[in-house]
Design a protein around this motif. Structure first.
Motif, mmCIF file in Angstrom:
data_model
loop_
_atom_site.group_PDB
_atom_site.id
_atom_site.type_symbol
_atom_site.label_atom_id
_atom_site.label_comp_id
_atom_site.label_asym_id
_atom_site.label_seq_id
_atom_site.Cartn_x
_atom_site.Cartn_y
_atom_site.Cartn_z
ATOM 1 N N ALA A 255 24.277 9.138 80.011
ATOM 2 C CA ALA A 255 25.220 9.485 79.124
ATOM 3 C C ALA A 255 26.482 9.570 79.460
ATOM 4 O O ALA A 255 27.402 9.329 78.772
ATOM 5 N N ASP A 256 26.440 10.302 80.763
ATOM 6 C CA ASP A 256 27.949 10.614 81.268
ATOM 7 C C ASP A 256 27.745 10.428 82.849
ATOM 8 O O ASP A 256 27.580 11.241 83.486
ATOM 9 N N PRO A 257 28.530 9.248 83.191
ATOM 10 C CA PRO A 257 28.177 8.780 84.556
ATOM 11 C C PRO A 257 29.141 9.670 85.664
ATOM 12 O O PRO A 257 29.174 9.490 86.869
ATOM 13 N N GLU A 258 29.843 10.770 85.136
ATOM 14 C CA GLU A 258 30.653 11.667 85.910
ATOM 15 C C GLU A 258 29.787 12.504 86.647
ATOM 16 O O GLU A 258 29.898 12.850 87.710
ATOM 17 N N TRP A 259 28.318 12.737 86.076
ATOM 18 C CA TRP A 259 27.265 13.252 86.774
ATOM 19 C C TRP A 259 26.943 12.827 87.992
ATOM 20 O O TRP A 259 26.523 11.418 87.756
ATOM 21 N N ARG A 260 26.931 13.312 89.205
ATOM 22 C CA ARG A 260 26.341 12.759 90.446
ATOM 23 C C ARG A 260 25.078 13.744 90.853
ATOM 24 O O ARG A 260 25.307 15.056 91.073
ATOM 25 N N ILE A 261 23.940 13.251 90.887
ATOM 26 C CA ILE A 261 22.749 14.044 91.013
ATOM 27 C C ILE A 261 22.121 13.638 92.298
ATOM 28 O O ILE A 261 21.642 12.529 92.262
ATOM 29 N N GLY A 262 21.548 14.418 93.179
ATOM 30 C CA GLY A 262 20.712 14.145 94.252
ATOM 31 C C GLY A 262 19.032 14.682 93.786
ATOM 32 O O GLY A 262 19.208 15.831 93.619
ATOM 33 N N TYR A 263 18.186 13.912 93.846
ATOM 34 C CA TYR A 263 16.900 14.247 93.465
ATOM 35 C C TYR A 263 16.317 14.230 94.662
ATOM 36 O O TYR A 263 16.006 13.158 95.373
ATOM 37 N N LEU A 264 15.830 15.395 95.066
ATOM 38 C CA LEU A 264 15.066 15.502 96.494
ATOM 39 C C LEU A 264 13.765 15.823 96.304
ATOM 40 O O LEU A 264 13.521 16.874 95.728
ATOM 41 N N ARG A 265 12.759 14.950 96.691
ATOM 42 C CA ARG A 265 11.414 15.041 96.697
ATOM 43 C C ARG A 265 10.750 15.676 97.946
ATOM 44 O O ARG A 265 10.696 14.937 98.879
ATOM 45 N N TYR A 266 10.505 16.838 98.077
ATOM 46 C CA TYR A 266 9.994 17.545 99.029
ATOM 47 C C TYR A 266 8.433 17.251 99.135
ATOM 48 O O TYR A 266 7.609 17.374 98.372
ATOM 49 N N PHE A 267 8.118 17.239 100.599
ATOM 50 C CA PHE A 267 6.541 17.010 100.650
ATOM 51 C C PHE A 267 6.253 18.516 100.946
ATOM 52 O O PHE A 267 6.470 19.390 99.987
ATOM 53 N N ASN A 268 5.440 18.851 101.811
ATOM 54 C CA ASN A 268 4.887 20.084 102.101
ATOM 55 C C ASN A 268 5.961 21.056 103.182
ATOM 56 O O ASN A 268 5.642 21.132 104.300
ATOM 57 N N PRO A 269 6.517 21.976 102.513
ATOM 58 C CA PRO A 269 7.263 22.891 103.369
ATOM 59 C C PRO A 269 6.763 23.883 103.883
ATOM 60 O O PRO A 269 6.048 24.587 103.234
ATOM 61 N N VAL A 270 6.858 23.874 105.400
ATOM 62 C CA VAL A 270 6.112 25.153 105.871
ATOM 63 C C VAL A 270 7.081 25.774 107.020
ATOM 64 O O VAL A 270 8.068 25.231 107.290
ATOM 65 N N GLY A 271 6.443 26.855 107.488
ATOM 66 C CA GLY A 271 7.335 27.348 108.893
ATOM 67 C C GLY A 271 8.297 28.306 108.350
ATOM 68 O O GLY A 271 8.088 28.948 107.209
ATOM 69 N N ALA A 272 9.067 28.666 109.227
ATOM 70 C CA ALA A 272 9.719 30.104 109.010
ATOM 71 C C ALA A 272 11.078 29.920 109.760
ATOM 72 O O ALA A 272 11.165 28.987 110.719
ATOM 73 N N HIS A 273 12.230 30.857 109.436
ATOM 74 C CA HIS A 273 13.361 30.704 110.346
ATOM 75 C C HIS A 273 12.886 31.350 111.861
ATOM 76 O O HIS A 273 12.137 32.084 111.954
ATOM 77 N N ALA A 274 13.815 30.661 112.655
ATOM 78 C CA ALA A 274 13.301 30.911 114.101
ATOM 79 C C ALA A 274 13.636 32.217 114.354
ATOM 80 O O ALA A 274 12.923 32.845 115.514
ATOM 81 N N SER A 275 14.303 32.886 113.837
ATOM 82 C CA SER A 275 14.634 34.268 114.021
ATOM 83 C C SER A 275 13.548 35.130 113.693
ATOM 84 O O SER A 275 13.545 36.580 114.131
ATOM 85 N N GLY A 276 12.561 34.860 112.960
ATOM 86 C CA GLY A 276 11.531 35.744 112.512
ATOM 87 C C GLY A 276 12.067 36.483 111.350
ATOM 88 O O GLY A 276 11.045 37.408 110.793
ATOM 89 N N LEU A 277 13.264 36.447 110.607
ATOM 90 C CA LEU A 277 13.760 37.139 109.632
ATOM 91 C C LEU A 277 13.511 36.465 108.470
ATOM 92 O O LEU A 277 13.620 37.363 107.303
ATOM 93 N N LEU A 278 13.364 35.283 108.287
ATOM 94 C CA LEU A 278 12.913 34.626 106.875
ATOM 95 C C LEU A 278 11.621 33.643 106.981
ATOM 96 O O LEU A 278 11.218 33.192 107.843
ATOM 97 N N GLY A 279 11.073 33.852 105.831
ATOM 98 C CA GLY A 279 9.718 33.090 105.794
ATOM 99 C C GLY A 279 9.189 33.019 104.362
ATOM 100 O O GLY A 279 9.735 33.575 103.596
ATOM 101 N N GLU A 280 7.912 32.648 104.222
ATOM 102 C CA GLU A 280 7.274 32.496 102.859
ATOM 103 C C GLU A 280 6.469 33.821 102.753
ATOM 104 O O GLU A 280 5.657 34.025 103.551
ATOM 105 N N SER A 281 6.703 34.484 101.726
ATOM 106 C CA SER A 281 5.925 35.683 101.267
ATOM 107 C C SER A 281 5.265 35.382 100.042
ATOM 108 O O SER A 281 5.784 36.145 99.071
ATOM 109 N N PRO A 282 4.105 34.932 99.977
ATOM 110 C CA PRO A 282 3.526 34.825 98.794
ATOM 111 C C PRO A 282 2.983 35.932 98.290
ATOM 112 O O PRO A 282 2.445 36.727 99.043
#
Ligand code: NAD
Ligand code: WQD
Length: 338
Positions: A166-193
């Protein structure tokens, strides 16, 4: 300096992406309603980035709040992570999933359009490939979904494509992630389900640390090299760096694009168990049980397009994913809930 509005900023992928965007020199405004994340992420991001992050506690379905955010900041692009993501819960609570994932997207797009912002990165998922006819999976494979969560991602992609037409001014990146895992190397951030994890990596991490007794391996009779399911696990920091490249690509003036973010390599459940036992030095007790309904045998990405278009590739391997997950797990045995 470009300013990016990051929704779902305190979540697992959002928090890692926040750090990498700051590192790359962007200004970032984080927005999250904290329904599946902790405010403690803010001090961790500050510790890693060396500057205090700008954060707004709010909901992507709140049109007035979004109008205020766009009125008070000059935003150049959006990266939209905010969503509900548990497949099983989406079957039990479809209205919540459609509301947050679809209504939330539409409300955000309306606010962005009203403010004249039309650069948008969307968190899609390999789940949109359904049960693929073959692997590796290319971006032009047919899409389908078998559960409400997957349908919210398919509908979101559809809505965004209609908007672009409808409006070609939109520019969109569709990122299809597979299985994200792991954590920040600092140990300060990670997944906390919250509660008992549904996903393999956090479950294995909890077995290794002693919070859970043993892993149930869902199915030992798939047509794979050892009978267990094969997935394309990608280190969350590689994924975050993929977003930095994707947004830079939009700023370079590129048209809309759809890319897989994975490593291109599949590992079986038992290969992950062995790698994690090695990284942690702990035995991972497991038993093979029945298949989990809705699971597929094998899923891994063709990563050629991401490499060619974005000049990006994931370079952290399975051992590093396990090491970083284990560091996060031992430094934060109860995630952000201590
Ligand atoms: P997450 O739950 O850790 O992060 C999502 C964040 O969004 C949370 O912090 C949550 O509080 C926030 N949020 C939810 N509803 C909101 C609302 N209405 N308003 C504002 N904030 C809200 O999940 P994640 O793993 O970081 O996933 C991020 C995105 O990536 C999601 O869109 C997800 O569907 C997608 N994705 C995730 C995976 C995966 O396996 N983790 C795979 C493919 C795609
Ligand atoms: C991986 C493998 C399981 C847990 C999910 C979503 C998908 C996407 C990523 C958002 C499979 C096996 C798991 C356990 C096991 N999310 N397993 N025991 O199902 O590939 O993808 O997260 O978009 O949409 O469906 O990830 O980590 O749950 O499973 O044996 O306790 O581990 O059968 O083979 P999945 P997962």
């Amino acid at each position: 300096m470009k300013t990016i509005l990051l929704t779902g900023a305190t979540g697992y992928i959002g928090s890692h992406t926040w750090c990498e965007l700051l590192e790359a020199g962007y200004q970032v405004i984080g927005l999250d309603n904290l329904c599946n994340s902790s405010e403690k992420v803010l001090e961790r991001v500050a510790g890693i980035a060396g500057k205090h992050p700008v954060f707004i506690k709010g909901d992507v379905r709140d049109a007035q709040l979004l109008a205020d955010v766009f009125a008070s900041h000059r935003i150049d692009a959006l990266i939209h992570f905010a969503a509900l993501k548990a497949v099983g819960e989406s079957v039990a609570k479809p209205l919540e999933y459609y509301d947050v994932n679809v209504t939330g997207l539409v409300t955000l797009l309306q606010a962005a359009r009203n403010a004249g912002v039309r650069n948008f990165i969307f968190s899609s998922s390999a789940t949109v490939y359904g049960d693929p006819a073959s692997v590796p999976i290319r971006e032009d494979f047919p899409v389908s979904a078998t559960n409400p969560y997957g349908r919210t991602k398919l509908m979101s992609e559809r809505i965004l494509r209609d908007l672009e037409s409808a409006d070609p001014e939109w520019r969109i990146g569709y990122l299809r992630y597979f299985n994200p895992v792991g954590a920040h190397a600092s140990g300060l951030l990670g997944e906390s389900p919250k509660g008992i994890p549904n996903n393999l990596f956090p479950y294995v991490a909890n077995v290794a640390v002693g919070n859970l007794e043993k892993l149930n391996v869902y199915g030992g009779d798939y047509a794979t090299r050892d009978g267990t399911g094969v997935r394309d696990y990608i280190h969350v920091v590689d994924l975050a760096l993929g977003h930095v490249r994707a947004v830079a690509h939009l700023f370079e003036g590129a048209p809309s694009f759809t890319v897989n973010l994975g490593t291109g390599t599949g590992y079986s459940v038992l290969e992950v168990v062995r790698a994690y036992a090695e990284a942690s030095g702990r035995p991972i007790d497991y038993q093979v049980v029945a298949r989990r309904p809705g699971d597929i045998a094998e899923c891994y990405a063709d990563v050629g397009l991401a490499e060619n278009l974005l000049n990006w590739r994931a370079d952290r391997g399975l051992a590093e994913m396990c090491r970083d997950s284990w560091r996060w797990q031992t430094m934060n045995p109860h995630g952000f809930d201590d």
